[in-house]
Design a protein around this motif. Structure first.
Motif, PDB file in Angstrom:
ATOM      1  N   GLN A 113       0.312 116.880  24.836  1.00 39.69           N
ATOM      2  CA  GLN A 113       0.478 117.411  26.182  1.00 39.69           C
ATOM      3  C   GLN A 113      -0.327 116.600  27.196  1.00 39.69           C
ATOM      4  OE1 GLN A 113      -0.561 121.546  26.229  1.00 39.69           O
ATOM      5  NE2 GLN A 113       0.875 122.102  24.582  1.00 39.69           N
ATOM      6  N   GLN A 115      -1.892 117.196  31.127  1.00 37.62           N
ATOM      7  CA  GLN A 115      -2.081 118.126  32.229  1.00 37.62           C
ATOM      8  C   GLN A 115      -2.168 117.367  33.546  1.00 37.62           C
ATOM      9  OE1 GLN A 115      -5.822 120.191  32.375  1.00 37.62           O
ATOM     10  NE2 GLN A 115      -6.922 118.566  31.269  1.00 37.62           N
ATOM     11  N   SER A 116      -1.804 118.065  34.579  1.00 38.19           N
ATOM     12  CA  SER A 116      -1.778 117.447  35.913  1.00 38.19           C
ATOM     13  C   SER A 116      -3.189 117.066  36.372  1.00 38.19           C
ATOM     14  CB  SER A 116      -1.140 118.423  36.908  1.00 38.19           C
ATOM     15  OG  SER A 116      -1.294 117.962  38.230  1.00 38.19           O
ATOM     16  N   ASP A 117      -3.268 115.936  37.044  1.00 38.16           N
ATOM     17  CA  ASP A 117      -4.563 115.531  37.590  1.00 38.16           C
ATOM     18  C   ASP A 117      -5.016 116.493  38.682  1.00 38.16           C
ATOM     19  OD1 ASP A 117      -4.560 113.377  35.896  1.00 38.16           O
ATOM     20  OD2 ASP A 117      -3.728 111.988  37.405  1.00 38.16           O
ATOM     21  N   ASN A 118      -4.061 117.184  39.287  1.00 33.85           N
ATOM     22  CA  ASN A 118      -4.386 118.092  40.393  1.00 33.85           C
ATOM     23  C   ASN A 118      -4.302 119.560  39.990  1.00 33.85           C
ATOM     24  OD1 ASN A 118      -4.700 115.913  42.287  1.00 33.85           O
ATOM     25  ND2 ASN A 118      -2.447 115.756  42.341  1.00 33.85           N
ATOM     26  N   ARG A 119      -4.372 119.853  38.656  1.00 33.53           N
ATOM     27  CA  ARG A 119      -4.331 121.244  38.218  1.00 33.53           C
ATOM     28  C   ARG A 119      -5.532 121.985  38.794  1.00 33.53           C
ATOM     29  NH1 ARG A 119      -6.449 124.363  34.227  1.00 33.53           N
ATOM     30  NH2 ARG A 119      -7.541 122.603  33.295  1.00 33.53           N
ATOM     31  N   PRO A 120      -5.347 123.142  39.370  1.00 31.58           N
ATOM     32  CA  PRO A 120      -6.482 123.877  39.940  1.00 31.58           C
ATOM     33  C   PRO A 120      -7.546 124.153  38.878  1.00 31.58           C
ATOM     34  CG  PRO A 120      -4.391 124.824  40.663  1.00 31.58           C
ATOM     35  CD  PRO A 120      -4.058 123.803  39.616  1.00 31.58           C
ATOM     36  N   ARG A 122      -9.447 122.247  37.318  1.00 31.92           N
ATOM     37  CA  ARG A 122      -9.569 121.280  36.224  1.00 31.92           C
ATOM     38  C   ARG A 122     -10.960 120.659  36.254  1.00 31.92           C
ATOM     39  NH1 ARG A 122      -6.085 115.688  35.127  1.00 31.92           N
ATOM     40  NH2 ARG A 122      -7.481 114.924  33.461  1.00 31.92           N
ATOM     41  N   SER A 128      -6.749 113.892  30.378  1.00 31.22           N
ATOM     42  CA  SER A 128      -5.406 114.124  30.927  1.00 31.22           C
ATOM     43  C   SER A 128      -4.385 114.322  29.805  1.00 31.22           C
ATOM     44  CB  SER A 128      -4.991 112.946  31.821  1.00 31.22           C
ATOM     45  OG  SER A 128      -5.856 112.827  32.920  1.00 31.22           O
TER      46      SER A 128
END
Length: 494
Positions: A113, A115-120, A122, A128
């Motif tokens: 998987q 994950q977004s670099d801009n995931r709240p 994080r 990543s």
């Protein structure tokens, strides 16, 4: 302290698991006569309960009928459909019974998987791209504190028993229909033989009349009357052949054979009319499969009330889940990667707009409906037995009078022919005597067929044959039926 609480919870769960919100079941009470009114003096006072249930047609001592009846259960598509409905009910019962056991599931997944670099929320040290590898086994068990599953099983079991009785009812109905068609066909065979003999007699009478006319003894009117008698008999023979073909086609369909490929040779041997023991009226509650099916549907509806009422209480289940989870494949199944969870869960509906109340009301209405149908089936059973007993009783008296009438008609015909040869009477007296004698003989043959049909109807009304060991219904069916007998009675055995 925690152990004491756990023990108390387990004991409480065990006690509650015996709860059921289904009303105590009692088969609908119906008024039962002590004797059959239309039995008549000809009926045995203490009938022997010896008619075979599975081959009741053997009492007629007809090997052709026995061979045809055996084909009904094996080849008739209506029986096959009833068997399929029974299999459906059995599958539904197995599905309901599965709720009594825990559900065990397993899953495994190997995922990669990102994950977004801009995931709240994080974290700065979170990668990543990472792995998510999981193997997991879970067990879930419904405690069934309110008897919902148990009542579903009871309802399913009653449905299976009802379908078994439906299957027996379909078989019995088709077997009786075959016997009706067969005896009608044999009755027409006897009439055909009678008409063939009559045509020969009328042909000789026409020859005699033509001879007398040629000698100037008989008039043209006598010849015309003799010819008319012969033509009417021939037309009647053609009508018999047409009617016989219809019964032959019906027998073909009942035995699962295309009508085009089926034929049944004529037979004129007199059919054996058996004496049918009836037993006592209360025994009908165990003999007739349609009554057994109706009673089991009452039991099913009663159990459905428990299912509906249990919906007002929370569903409580126990769950256990455990496995391993890691971001790498190796090492994966290691102690640090263990994960597990255990504990009860509770699901409770707070508001449903009256849906549960409506379902409960529907279940109670179904119980009332099936109870009324059960009573109707019992009343119809008594009516059908009395109807056929009355037929056998009064047709037996009629047969005695018919035999006397036939003897008188034959004497009249013999006298009229003798007097015609002597020139004392006209051929009109002979025609009248011939017509009366033929009509009386046909009436006697029809009466014999009606008595056979009434005997088949009586056997069907009694639920087919039966054995001295009693009914073949399931024990719980017999117990429920016995509880509804007021007073309780059983069939007498010889």
């Amino acid at each position: 302290m925690d152990k004491r609480r756990l023990c108390i919870a387990l004991v409480a769960a065990a006690l509650l698991s015996g709860c059921s919100f289904a009303p105590p079941y009692h088969a609908p009470v119906t008024p039962l006569p002590t004797t059959f009114k239309e039995g008549g003096a000809w009926q045995l006072a203490r009938p022997a309960d010896r008619v075979p249930r599975d081959a009741w047609w053997s009492v007629y001592r007809d090997p052709v009928l026995a061979r045809l009846e055996a084909q009904v259960a094996a080849a008739n598509p209506d029986v096959a459909a009833a068997v399929a409905r029974h299999d459906e009910a059995s599958a539904d019962l197995a599905q309901a019974r599965s709720g009594l056991f825990p559900t065990i599931g397993a899953q495994a997944s190997v995922e990669r998987q990102r994950q977004s670099d801009n995931r709240p929320l994080r974290g700065t040290d979170q990668p990543s791209v990472y792995g998510a590898n999981t193997v997991d086994v879970g067990i879930s068990y419904d405690l069934d504190l309110w008897g919902k599953v148990r009542n579903e099983v009871s309802a399913g079991r009653a449905a299976v028993q009802a379908s078994e009785a439906d299957l027996a009812s379909v078989r019995l109905s088709l077997q009786a229909s075959l016997a009706d068609a067969y005896f009608n066909l044999r009755g027409l065979d006897a009439q055909q033989q009678l008409l063939d003999d009559t045509i020969d007699t009328y042909r000789r009478a026409l020859t005699l009349t033509l001879s007398r006319h040629a000698g100037g003894i008989a008039s043209e009117l006598d010849v015309s009357r003799a010819q008319t008698q012969l033509d009417i008999a021939r037309a009647s023979a053609d009508d018999i052949a047409a009617r016989r073909a219809l019964y032959e086609h019906a027998i073909a369909s009942l035995t699962g054979t295309p009508a085009s490929d089926f034929s049944l040779g004529a037979a004129t041997d007199a059919a054996y009319l058996p004496s049918i023991p009836t037993g006592v009226p209360a025994a009908l509650l165990q003999r007739r499969p349609d009554i057994a099916a109706a009673e089991r549907r009452v039991a099913r509806a009663n159990a459905q009330i428990g299912v509906a009422r249990a919906a007002f209480f929370p569903d409580v289940s126990l769950g256990l889940d455990g496995g391993y989870q890691s971001d790498t494949l190796s090492p994966w199944l290691m102690a640090p990667n263990e994960m597990w969870s255990v504990g009860p869960s509770l699901v409770f509906t707070l508001f449903d707009g009256g849906r549960r109340a409506a379902l409960t009301q529907h279940a109670r209405a179904m119980l009332a409906e099936n109870g009324a149908k059960y009573k109707a089936a019992v009343l119809l059973a008594f009516q059908q037995v009395e109807d056929n007993l009355a037929q056998l009783h009064h047709l037996g008296d009629e047969a005695t009078r018919q035999d006397e009438a036939l003897s008188a008609a034959q004497r009249t015909l013999t006298l009229s022919m003798s007097r015609y040869r002597d020139g004392v009477v006209s051929y009109l007296d002979v025609v009248t005597a011939q017509t009366t004698e033929l009509d009386t003989q046909i009436a006697a043959l029809n009466l014999n067929t009606r008595r056979l049909l009434a005997s088949v109807g009586l056997i069907e009304a009694l639920g087919g044959g039966w054995s001295a060991s009693g009914a073949t219904a399931a024990p719980e069916v017999q117990a429920a039926q016995a509880s509804s007998m007021q007073p309780r009675a059983v069939a007498s055995h010889g």
